[in-house]
Design a protein around this motif. Structure first.
Motif, PDB file in Angstrom:
ATOM      1  N   ARG A 189      16.529  93.145  16.855  1.00  0.00           N
ATOM      2  CA  ARG A 189      17.449  94.240  16.751  1.00  0.00           C
ATOM      3  C   ARG A 189      17.431  95.294  17.933  1.00  0.00           C
ATOM      4  O   ARG A 189      18.717  95.946  18.545  1.00  0.00           O
ATOM      5  CB  ARG A 189      17.080  95.045  16.036  1.00  0.00           C
ATOM      6  CG  ARG A 189      17.039  94.600  13.773  1.00  0.00           C
ATOM      7  CD  ARG A 189      16.686  95.415  13.218  1.00  0.00           C
ATOM      8  NE  ARG A 189      15.137  95.203  13.053  1.00  0.00           N
ATOM      9  CZ  ARG A 189      13.970  95.498  11.987  1.00  0.00           C
ATOM     10  NH1 ARG A 189      14.618  96.343  11.574  1.00  0.00           N
ATOM     11  NH2 ARG A 189      12.914  95.184  12.677  1.00  0.00           N
ATOM     12  N   ARG A 211       9.295  88.812  18.732  1.00  0.00           N
ATOM     13  CA  ARG A 211      10.333  88.799  18.652  1.00  0.00           C
ATOM     14  C   ARG A 211      11.884  89.277  19.449  1.00  0.00           C
ATOM     15  O   ARG A 211      12.497  90.068  19.494  1.00  0.00           O
ATOM     16  CB  ARG A 211      10.182  90.694  17.289  1.00  0.00           C
ATOM     17  CG  ARG A 211       9.465  90.450  16.918  1.00  0.00           C
ATOM     18  CD  ARG A 211      10.523  90.345  15.070  1.00  0.00           C
ATOM     19  NE  ARG A 211       9.108  90.361  14.070  1.00  0.00           N
ATOM     20  CZ  ARG A 211       9.312  90.923  13.743  1.00  0.00           C
ATOM     21  NH1 ARG A 211       9.427  92.042  13.184  1.00  0.00           N
ATOM     22  NH2 ARG A 211       8.593  91.139  12.215  1.00  0.00           N
ATOM     23  N   ARG A 227      23.895  88.753  12.974  1.00  0.00           N
ATOM     24  CA  ARG A 227      22.837  89.312  11.919  1.00  0.00           C
ATOM     25  C   ARG A 227      24.125  90.023  11.067  1.00  0.00           C
ATOM     26  O   ARG A 227      23.776  89.214   9.910  1.00  0.00           O
ATOM     27  CB  ARG A 227      21.818  90.529  11.878  1.00  0.00           C
ATOM     28  CG  ARG A 227      21.540  90.600  10.230  1.00  0.00           C
ATOM     29  CD  ARG A 227      19.560  91.439  11.039  1.00  0.00           C
ATOM     30  NE  ARG A 227      20.429  92.820  10.722  1.00  0.00           N
ATOM     31  CZ  ARG A 227      19.971  94.090  10.056  1.00  0.00           C
ATOM     32  NH1 ARG A 227      18.359  93.773  10.578  1.00  0.00           N
ATOM     33  NH2 ARG A 227      20.151  94.986  10.316  1.00  0.00           N
ATOM     34  N   ASP A 262      10.635  83.656   9.058  1.00  0.00           N
ATOM     35  CA  ASP A 262       9.950  84.627   9.271  1.00  0.00           C
ATOM     36  C   ASP A 262       8.321  84.223   8.496  1.00  0.00           C
ATOM     37  O   ASP A 262       8.714  83.122   7.494  1.00  0.00           O
ATOM     38  CB  ASP A 262      10.357  85.443   7.760  1.00  0.00           C
ATOM     39  CG  ASP A 262       9.565  87.088   8.394  1.00  0.00           C
ATOM     40  OD1 ASP A 262       9.960  87.972   9.179  1.00  0.00           O
ATOM     41  OD2 ASP A 262       8.770  86.911   7.427  1.00  0.00           O
ATOM     42  N   SER A 271      -1.634  88.492  12.443  1.00  0.00           N
ATOM     43  CA  SER A 271      -1.540  90.059  12.324  1.00  0.00           C
ATOM     44  C   SER A 271      -2.217  90.849  11.616  1.00  0.00           C
ATOM     45  O   SER A 271      -2.467  91.862  12.680  1.00  0.00           O
ATOM     46  CB  SER A 271       0.742  90.592  11.389  1.00  0.00           C
ATOM     47  OG  SER A 271       0.941  89.609  11.961  1.00  0.00           O
ATOM     48  N   TYR A 298      22.110  90.355  19.054  1.00  0.00           N
ATOM     49  CA  TYR A 298      21.699  89.873  17.260  1.00  0.00           C
ATOM     50  C   TYR A 298      21.902  90.306  16.361  1.00  0.00           C
ATOM     51  O   TYR A 298      22.263  89.541  15.530  1.00  0.00           O
ATOM     52  CB  TYR A 298      19.901  90.051  17.954  1.00  0.00           C
ATOM     53  CG  TYR A 298      19.179  90.195  16.706  1.00  0.00           C
ATOM     54  CD1 TYR A 298      18.426  88.990  15.934  1.00  0.00           C
ATOM     55  CD2 TYR A 298      19.333  90.871  15.733  1.00  0.00           C
ATOM     56  CE1 TYR A 298      17.806  89.147  15.207  1.00  0.00           C
ATOM     57  CE2 TYR A 298      18.243  91.470  14.478  1.00  0.00           C
ATOM     58  CZ  TYR A 298      18.025  89.751  13.745  1.00  0.00           C
ATOM     59  OH  TYR A 298      17.355  89.397  12.960  1.00  0.00           O
TER      60      TYR A 298
HETATM   61  C1  CP3 Z   1       3.589  90.343   9.153  1.00  0.00           C
HETATM   62  C2  CP3 Z   1       4.955  89.489  10.010  1.00  0.00           C
HETATM   63  C3  CP3 Z   1       6.180  88.790   9.280  1.00  0.00           C
HETATM   64  N1  CP3 Z   1       6.429  88.597   9.966  1.00  0.00           N
HETATM   65  C4  CP3 Z   1       6.571  88.151  11.621  1.00  0.00           C
HETATM   66  C5  CP3 Z   1       5.481  88.227  11.277  1.00  0.00           C
HETATM   67  C6  CP3 Z   1       3.981  88.035  11.542  1.00  0.00           C
HETATM   68  C7  CP3 Z   1       4.518  89.027  13.187  1.00  0.00           C
HETATM   69  C8  CP3 Z   1       4.015  90.803  13.049  1.00  0.00           C
HETATM   70  O1  CP3 Z   1       2.311  90.838  13.021  1.00  0.00           O
HETATM   71  O2  CP3 Z   1       4.848  91.250  13.584  1.00  0.00           O
HETATM   72  C9  CP3 Z   1       6.746  86.967  12.354  1.00  0.00           C
HETATM   73  C10 CP3 Z   1       8.077  86.524  12.584  1.00  0.00           C
HETATM   74  N2  CP3 Z   1       9.336  87.736  12.085  1.00  0.00           N
HETATM   75  C11 CP3 Z   1      10.320  86.820  12.604  1.00  0.00           C
HETATM   76  C12 CP3 Z   1       9.920  86.028  14.217  1.00  0.00           C
HETATM   77  C13 CP3 Z   1      10.839  85.397  14.825  1.00  0.00           C
HETATM   78  C14 CP3 Z   1      10.629  85.355  15.955  1.00  0.00           C
HETATM   79  C15 CP3 Z   1      10.624  86.025  16.709  1.00  0.00           C
HETATM   80  O3  CP3 Z   1      11.663  86.181  17.436  1.00  0.00           O
HETATM   81  O4  CP3 Z   1       9.854  86.161  16.999  1.00  0.00           O
HETATM   82  C16 CP3 Z   1       8.565  85.965  13.493  1.00  0.00           C
HETATM   83  C17 CP3 Z   1       7.243  85.455  14.831  1.00  0.00           C
HETATM   84  C18 CP3 Z   1      11.671  88.109  12.662  1.00  0.00           C
HETATM   85  C19 CP3 Z   1      11.468  88.594  12.343  1.00  0.00           C
HETATM   86  N3  CP3 Z   1      11.345  89.462  10.690  1.00  0.00           N
HETATM   87  C20 CP3 Z   1      11.797  90.674  10.683  1.00  0.00           C
HETATM   88  C21 CP3 Z   1      12.511  91.045  11.349  1.00  0.00           C
HETATM   89  C22 CP3 Z   1      13.590  92.730  11.260  1.00  0.00           C
HETATM   90  C23 CP3 Z   1      14.619  91.865  11.080  1.00  0.00           C
HETATM   91  C24 CP3 Z   1      16.443  92.322  10.584  1.00  0.00           C
HETATM   92  O5  CP3 Z   1      16.888  91.703  11.582  1.00  0.00           O
HETATM   93  O6  CP3 Z   1      16.516  93.718   9.737  1.00  0.00           O
HETATM   94  C25 CP3 Z   1      13.064  90.733  11.788  1.00  0.00           C
HETATM   95  C26 CP3 Z   1      14.423  89.903  13.775  1.00  0.00           C
HETATM   96  C27 CP3 Z   1      11.029  91.172   9.791  1.00  0.00           C
HETATM   97  C28 CP3 Z   1       9.690  91.159   9.075  1.00  0.00           C
HETATM   98  N4  CP3 Z   1       9.324  90.448   9.078  1.00  0.00           N
HETATM   99  C29 CP3 Z   1       8.236  91.233   8.419  1.00  0.00           C
HETATM  100  C30 CP3 Z   1       8.228  92.380   8.465  1.00  0.00           C
HETATM  101  C31 CP3 Z   1       6.972  93.326   8.072  1.00  0.00           C
HETATM  102  C32 CP3 Z   1       9.218  92.688   8.738  1.00  0.00           C
HETATM  103  C33 CP3 Z   1       9.800  94.007   8.531  1.00  0.00           C
HETATM  104  C34 CP3 Z   1       9.399  95.031  10.029  1.00  0.00           C
HETATM  105  C35 CP3 Z   1      10.982  94.831  10.564  1.00  0.00           C
HETATM  106  O7  CP3 Z   1      12.373  95.552  10.057  1.00  0.00           O
HETATM  107  O8  CP3 Z   1      10.342  94.507  12.262  1.00  0.00           O
HETATM  108  C36 CP3 Z   1       6.822  89.872   8.019  1.00  0.00           C
END
Ligand code: CP3
Length: 343
Positions: free
Chosen positions: A27, A23, A36, A73, A205, A32
């Motif tokens: 945020r 990540r 966004r 994602d 995960s 970023y």
């Molecule tokens: C389970 C999972 C998801 N997404 C992902 C996983 C597996 C890794 C882990 O366990 O964290 C993987 C993921 N999600 C994102 C990336 C991009 C690359 C990186 O920078 O790592 C990657 C590799 C961007 C993201 N994916 C998400 C964000 C935040 C969204 C935002 O900007 O509002 C980002 C940067 C949103 C997301 N996406 C997901 C959830 C549960 C959420 C909400 C939780 C949160 O808000 O952090 C599903």
């Protein structure tokens, strides 16, 4: 000169471990948040190749990480298969569920996923042109089990209860879903590699909630099939597997799946993992991401501990899970400086 991450993935022990951070585009970075806002919302950002490439590049410019991970994602794939996906601010993802045969039969398959996912491949193409020549580009997908847990529940869950329930009540349907996701994940990752991804990572995960034989069948086996097929299509492609919270099941995961690298969460100590997992191949991890919030002496001493514990074998420095929005960007700098000074 081969890129440092590729050298570590090939099994080389380097004097300084290469670094990137789960990540890393997120945020906690003001740039970023600005991009966004320009995109409108998270999903619009994922599907806007210019802006998705921009946020991928931001942490590379700011910190000089050794790898960039494609900004996208894991839930875009189910969306491409036909489920509705949206994000509720402050809560997380929501999607229409797949818990009946009728709902399963409506899912797409084969090349149709690319209609939705083409912008992601375009992001990869932009990045492979624009990244510094020493930076490795990592593509990724969710592992079938983890993606299935969201598709079955329609949202994130603490214990993946709905997915475990479907597995118990209608195992045939559950297994069809795992198989469909395995097949589509291979197609999705293949297009990322054709567009320029140099490494792929499979994020499982919720692997830790699979116990006993379920772990072998639904975490290990899909990772093995995906890795084998990706290597058949792209013989030199390194694969990173992340069976998060696998605990003692991390042992032997390289050999059982064919993955070049196993990513570790912070529930295992680096000393234990160096002894029990690293002999199988490169490891990635595993500083607790909370140090990016709290900083200070503990950050420095725990970073040194991770570097030193893994110093006798191939290692890519990373956190044990994604950096959180409340992290301080200065702490990331302190972590990187500490890794590069300790080694
Ligand atoms: C389970 C999972 C998801 N997404 C992902 C996983 C597996 C890794 C882990 O366990 O964290 C993987 C993921 N999600 C994102 C990336 C991009 C690359 C990186 O920078 O790592 C990657 C590799 C961007 C993201 N994916 C998400 C964000 C935040 C969204 C935002 O900007 O509002 C980002 C940067 C949103 C997301 N996406 C997901 C959830 C549960 C959420 C909400 C939780 C949160 O808000 O952090 C599903």
């Amino acid at each position: 000169m081969t890129k440092t991450i590729l050298r570590a993935l090939a099994g080389e022990t380097l004097p300084t471990p290469p670094i990137w951070m789960m990540r890393q585009a997120g945020r906690y970075l003001p740039e970023y948040r600005a991009t966004r806002a320009e995109a409108g919302d998270f999903l619009s950002l994922c599907y806007n190749p210019e802006l998705a490439a921009e946020v991928t590049l931001q942490p590379i410019r700011r910190y000089g990480f050794d790898a960039a991970i494609l900004f996208a994602d894991i839930l875009l794939l189910p969306q491409a298969l036909g489920v509705d996906l949206w994000f509720v601010t402050g809560e997380g993802p929501r999607m229409t569920t797949v818990t009946t045969d009728a709902e399963f039969d409506k899912l797409g398959r084969g090349d149709m996923i690319h209609d939705t996912l083409n912008p992601v491949y375009e992001t990869v193409r932009i990045l492979s042109r624009e990244l510094p020549k020493e930076t490795t580009l990592i593509g990724f997908a969710g592992a079938p089990w983890t993606v299935a847990t969201y598709m079955i529940a329609g949202q994130g869950t603490k214990d993946q209860g709905p997915a475990h329930a479907l597995k118990a009540e209608n195992r045939a349907l559950f297994e069809k879903l795992i198989d469909r996701l395995t097949e589509s994940t291979i197609d999705y990752l293949s297009k990322q590699v054709e567009a320029g991804a140099e490494v792929v990572k499979i994020f499982d995960s919720w692997a830790g909630s699979l116990k006993g034989e379920d772990f072998e069948r639904y975490a290990l086996e899909p990772a093995r099939i995906i890795t084998k097929e990706m290597k058949a299509r792209f013989p030199d492609l390194p694969v990173i597997a992340f069976p998060r919270q696998a605990g003692d099941k991390y042992v032997g995961f390289h050999a059982a799946t064919g993955a070049d690298c196993v990513a570790l969460d912070d529930s295992v100590t680096p000393e234990w993992a160096a002894q029990n997992v690293q002999p199988g191949g490169c490891v990635q991890g595993n500083l607790a991401s909370s140090h990016m919030v709290t900083g200070g002496d503990a950050l420095v001493s725990e970073t040194r501990r991770v570097v030193q514990a893994f110093s006798k074998g191939p290692h890519i420095f990373n956190l044990g899970h994604g950096i959180t929005p409340d992290a301080d960007p200065e702490n990331v700098k302190l972590m990187i400086d500490t890794v590069r000074e300790t080694a």
